[in-house]
Structure formats: C-alpha cells, structure tokens
Design an enzyme around this catalytic site. Structure first.
Site, PDB file in Angstrom:
ATOM      1  N   GLY A   7       0.803  -1.224   0.000  1.00  0.00           N
ATOM      2  CA  GLY A   7       0.000   0.000   0.000  1.00  0.00           C
ATOM      3  C   GLY A   7       0.830   1.265   0.000  1.00  0.00           C
ATOM      4  CB  ILE A  12      -0.621   6.228   6.195  1.00  0.00           C
ATOM      5  CG1 ILE A  12      -1.251   4.842   6.037  1.00  0.00           C
ATOM      6  CG2 ILE A  12      -1.629   7.211   6.760  1.00  0.00           C
ATOM      7  CD1 ILE A  12      -1.695   4.242   7.357  1.00  0.00           C
ATOM      8  N   GLY A  13       0.759   4.966   3.395  1.00  0.00           N
ATOM      9  CA  GLY A  13       1.802   4.109   2.847  1.00  0.00           C
ATOM     10  C   GLY A  13       2.885   4.901   2.145  1.00  0.00           C
ATOM     11  CB  SER A 132      -8.787   0.741  11.880  1.00  0.00           C
ATOM     12  OG  SER A 132      -9.716   1.773  12.132  1.00  0.00           O
ATOM     13  CE1 TYR A 157     -11.144  -0.839   6.567  1.00  0.00           C
ATOM     14  CE2 TYR A 157     -11.936   0.376   8.480  1.00  0.00           C
ATOM     15  CZ  TYR A 157     -10.940   0.087   7.568  1.00  0.00           C
ATOM     16  OH  TYR A 157      -9.726   0.716   7.665  1.00  0.00           O
TER      17      TYR A 157
END
Length: 278
Positions: A7, A12-13, A132, A157
C-alpha cells in the site's frame, strides 16, 4: 536492512515509504498499479533502493506470483509492513470468489506473510499490521470468517480490522520463539481517498467526519515508530495508537478466535490452491 511495504502508492503508505527509505538498504514494494508506482518513485533520490513487485493483494494467485520475485532477490526481510487496505461494498467478490474486503484487508497479507516466513525468520523480523479503532465495531464474531454473509460495509470493515489484531496475536504465539515480533496499530482517522469504492452510506459517514481527520503524514507516525524502534522497547503482539501501547477490544485478546481465524485462512488458501503454504 530490507523492508517490504504494501500500500505504498497512496496515503499513509506513501508517507511511510518516504520516511523509511533512507534507513533501509533494499525496499520491496508490492504494487497493484505498476505504472503509477514507477511515476511516483521517480523523483525520490534513493529510488535505486526500491524494487517494485507486481501484486494484487485481493488475488491470492497474484500474491503467490509476486512473492517469488522477493524470494529470488534476498534471503532476509527485517521489517514487513502490511499497510494496504480498503473499504468496499458488502458482498463484492474477487475473481477467486472471495469477499473483496476479506481478501484485500486480511487474506492477501496472511498469504504474503506466510510465504515470506523463511526470510522473516532469517531477518529476525518485525511484522507490522495496520489495523484501526474500527475493530471495536466488530462486537462479536461468528463462523462467517470469510464475510460471505456480511452485507453491511461498515460491519465488514470492522471485522477485518479486528482480524488484523487477531493475526498479530497469533503471529506472536507461533513465532516469538523464532525471533519474530508482530505489532498492530491504529494510524488515526486519516484524510485520504480511502473509502472511495464503498457504499453511499459509508461515503457519507466518511465525508461528514473528514474535518476531524489527520494528514497522511501524521497517520504514518506509528508505523514509522514501530519500524524504527528497537524490539526490546516494544511490546510483542501489542496494539499501538499514537506510538503508545493501547488495549484493544476484549475480543481481540481472546486466543481462541485468533487460532480459528488462522485455521480458516489456511483452509481457504488450500481450497484455492491445494499446495498453498501451511
């Protein structure tokens, strides 16, 4: 040292890559869009350290093919950051008839990690799984590990983010005595294109709260912290938020679902490909 980061071409990757690139000798980037990745890394002064690996984490065949390039290029991986993820409409399937949320956020990384285990053991590696606080939405688990019946985007999710923590706990249990450490983390609510492929309701929720979101650079801080900190200063199997250990939901601390998820994931891979990793 060698780094594998998924990613890496967005959010953020990308910030994680830019921060860590100076500290590693060789960086392997599994990417779905090779041309996009080539354009993005072109301005980087240390791009010579980077090896792009064609890989779609939602397709286990692609993961298996991509990982062969890493296995041929090195015998050690010191840090693996399973960062890629996404939120998708419930019931959306991959070409291999897996739930897209399950495949992208969990099973692809599960397979990648297992295939890299010889290299991870040689490197006495850290495995960093980006989870998360959404994992707290998964109030309970049932036998639907593969999300075959999950029609709700937000609930699905939440479950896969819980899977990230359960996977971390099981990695610690199985491989701590072989020098491997694993961590999960909450990056914060980050302002990115995340959720662009999901349902209208989920998009509305994301838009309504975006003013409270942090930048991708701030969201990468905990991943960078875990990658760079000495192992003896980190809690193996821990869940981190804002660079500090944090207690996850109670269900994430239960070893039984962690083992059940591991076994289900193996069985799913074996059903797709009889000679899959064990």
């Amino acid at each position: 040292m060698n780094l594998v980061l998924t990613g890496s071409t967005s959010g953020i990757g990308w910030e994680t890559l830019k921060a860590l690139l100076p500290h590693f000798d060789h960086v392997f980037l599994p990417v779905r869009n090779l041309e996009k990745a080539k354009k993005m890394i072109h301005p980087l002064t240390e791009k010579h350290k980077i090896q792009l690996i064609p890989m779609d984490l939602s397709l286990m065949k692609s993961v298996q093919e991509g990982v062969q390039h890493i296995l041929k290029s090195t015998d050690k991986v010191h840090v693996l950051i399973n960062n890629a993820g996404g939120m998708y409409p419930g019931g959306k399937l991959t070409e291999e008839k897996l739930d897209l949320t399950f495949a992208t956020n969990h099973l692809g990384h599960f397979l990648l990690t297992l295939e890299l285990l010889p290299l991870l053991k040689n490197g006495q590696a850290k495995i960093i799984n980006v989870s998360s606080e959404a994992h707290r939405l998964a109030a309970s688990l049932n036998s639907d590990w593969g999300l075959r019946k999950a029609g709700n985007t937000i609930n699905a999710y939440g479950k896969v983010k819980l899977y990230n923590i359960l996977f971390t706990k099981e990695l610690k249990r199985r491989y701590e005595d072989q020098g491997i450490q694993a961590y999960a983390l909450h990056p914060g609510a980050v302002k990115t294109a995340f959720g662009s492929e999901t349902s209208l309701i989920a998009k509305a929720i994301i838009r309504a709260t975006q003013l409270l979101f942090i930048s991708p650079k701030a969201g990468a801080n905990t991943s960078i912290f875990l990658a760079m900190s000495p192992k003896d200063q980190l809690k193996n199997g821990g869940y981190f938020d804002k660079k500090k250990p944090k207690t996850p939901a109670a269900i994430a601390l239960d070893p039984k679902p962690a083992e059940e998820l591991w076994n289900y994931s193996l069985k799913t891979l074996q059903d797709l490909r009889p000679d899959s990793s064990e």
